[in-house]
Design an enzyme around this catalytic site. Structure first.
Site, PDB file in Angstrom:
ATOM      1  N   LYS A  48       0.807  -1.230   0.000  1.00 19.09           N
ATOM      2  CA  LYS A  48       0.000   0.000   0.000  1.00 19.09           C
ATOM      3  C   LYS A  48       0.841   1.282   0.000  1.00 19.09           C
ATOM      4  O   LYS A  48       0.405   2.305  -0.522  1.00 19.09           O
ATOM      5  CB  LYS A  48      -0.938   0.022   1.212  1.00 19.09           C
ATOM      6  CG  LYS A  48      -2.087  -0.957   1.102  1.00 19.09           C
ATOM      7  CD  LYS A  48      -2.978  -0.863   2.329  1.00 19.09           C
ATOM      8  CE  LYS A  48      -4.079  -1.900   2.280  1.00 19.09           C
ATOM      9  NZ  LYS A  48      -4.900  -1.868   3.502  1.00 19.09           N
ATOM     10  N   ASN A  69      -4.839   2.083  -1.702  1.00 22.05           N
ATOM     11  CA  ASN A  69      -5.363   0.711  -1.748  1.00 22.05           C
ATOM     12  C   ASN A  69      -6.230   0.454  -2.980  1.00 22.05           C
ATOM     13  O   ASN A  69      -6.699  -0.654  -3.184  1.00 22.05           O
ATOM     14  CB  ASN A  69      -6.148   0.367  -0.470  1.00 22.05           C
ATOM     15  CG  ASN A  69      -7.520   0.987  -0.465  1.00 22.05           C
ATOM     16  OD1 ASN A  69      -7.708   2.084  -0.986  1.00 22.05           O
ATOM     17  ND2 ASN A  69      -8.482   0.305   0.110  1.00 22.05           N
ATOM     18  N   ASP A  84      -9.638   3.075   2.432  1.00 22.68           N
ATOM     19  CA  ASP A  84      -9.629   2.506   3.788  1.00 22.68           C
ATOM     20  C   ASP A  84     -10.185   3.485   4.824  1.00 22.68           C
ATOM     21  O   ASP A  84     -10.886   3.075   5.756  1.00 22.68           O
ATOM     22  CB  ASP A  84      -8.202   2.126   4.203  1.00 22.68           C
ATOM     23  CG  ASP A  84      -7.747   0.797   3.605  1.00 22.68           C
ATOM     24  OD1 ASP A  84      -8.600  -0.013   3.211  1.00 22.68           O
ATOM     25  OD2 ASP A  84      -6.518   0.582   3.556  1.00 22.68           O
TER      26      ASP A  84
END
Ligand code: ATR
Length: 284
Positions: A48, A69, A84
């Protein structure tokens, strides 16, 4: 989850898992770029942060978080975003939890932890204490996300700054005056069929000294496989509200789906697929 979403929306696409070693990340991203049939991608552990340098543009809060992500193509450019933080906040809302004014211990300092720190600060947490196996990573997270701690500053409004700092794991600050504990490490996550009996924080942290714990204390685990980790089990035994990782997994996926397809994600179909898959895989 994503195949169920495609089916529910009548989109002729499928979601594939690519096992990519760190040395192969650049080639995998090049493959995504060159294949016009690719709608987009997700990027997960441990890529990531390293994928940030491989995209053309960072969208939304990805630059502030320092982790990506989700990838999609836009006018010939590869865009990296981070869903996220949004996924985490939506899962909290669903659980009836509001970060505003909370003192939070955040365990972990990887890509997921960065997104959670950003989300907590953005949503007005009073203090975020970051603790990690590797102290230097916790300090790097704090240095990088410091600007996010002044979100509350707006012209004409009273100044509000959140506190963001790194604490060592044996520091009493991991238990004193804490409202929420968030596990953003991979500790407790099943590997294949093996479910480890591990927790990132000793259960004693939840009790603290008598009378010191906040009345609405909560433990939130980003791990979703198994849904009931040792971290959550011990938190529940200590009387805390618990939130497992399914909600964040679902909502980060829903936001990714929306970035690839430009339409609302079919949440109910995605949730049913996730719950079914997780129940079938690991007994929780
Ligand atoms: P993600 O993108 O999901 O956050 P990551 O960037 O690989 O994944 O970060 C994983 C996190 O879990 C890190 O905080 C890592 O700690 P280190 O910085 O010390 O590597 C933490 N972690 C992984 N395995 C761990 C273990 N066995 N004990 C403690 N922490 C662990």
């Amino acid at each position: 989850m994503h195949d169920a979403a495609f089916a529910a929306c009548g989109i002729a696409a499928r979601y594939e898992a690519w096992d990519v070693a760190p040395a192969g990340l650049a080639a995998a991203v090049a493959r995504l770029r060159s294949d016009a049939t690719v709608l987009g991608a997700n990027v997960t552990v441990p890529h990531k942060q390293s994928v940030v340098g491989l995209v053309d543009v960072l969208g939304g809060e990805a630059a502030a978080i320092g982790a990506v992500n989700t990838l999609h193509m836009e006018e010939g450019r590869l865009v990296g975003t981070n869903t996220d933080a949004e996924g985490f906040l939506r899962s909290l809302t669903e659980a009836g939890l509001d970060p505003s004014g909370k003192v939070v211990v955040l365990i972990g300092a990887g890509g997921a932890a960065r997104a959670v720190a950003w989300a907590l600060l953005h949503a007005g947490a009073d203090e975020v204490r970051v603790t990690n196996r590797t102290d230097s990573a916790a300090r790097a997270l704090v240095d990088d996300l410091r600007p996010a701690a002044s979100f509350g500053r707006r012209p004409g409004r009273p100044e509000r700054r959140s506190r963001l700092r790194a604490v060592e794991r044996d520091d009493d600050q991991v238990s004193r005056g804490v409202d929420w504990w968030v596990n953003a490490t991979s500790v407790g996550m099943a590997r294949g069929d093996a479910v480890p009996d591990e927790t990132p924080l000793p259960a004693t942290a939840f009790s603290g000294r008598a009378g010191e714990r906040a009345p609405a204390a909560a433990a939130i685990d980003l791990v979703y496989r198994p849904r009931r980790t040792r971290f959550l089990r011990e938190a529940a035994e200590a009387g805390l509200v618990t939130v497992d990782g399914l909600g964040m997994l679902l909502y980060q996926g829903a936001a990714a789906f929306e970035s690839w397809n430009g339409r609302e994600a079919p949440i109910a179909a995605m949730r049913a697929a996730l719950e079914g898959a997780l129940a079938a895989e690991v007994r929780t």
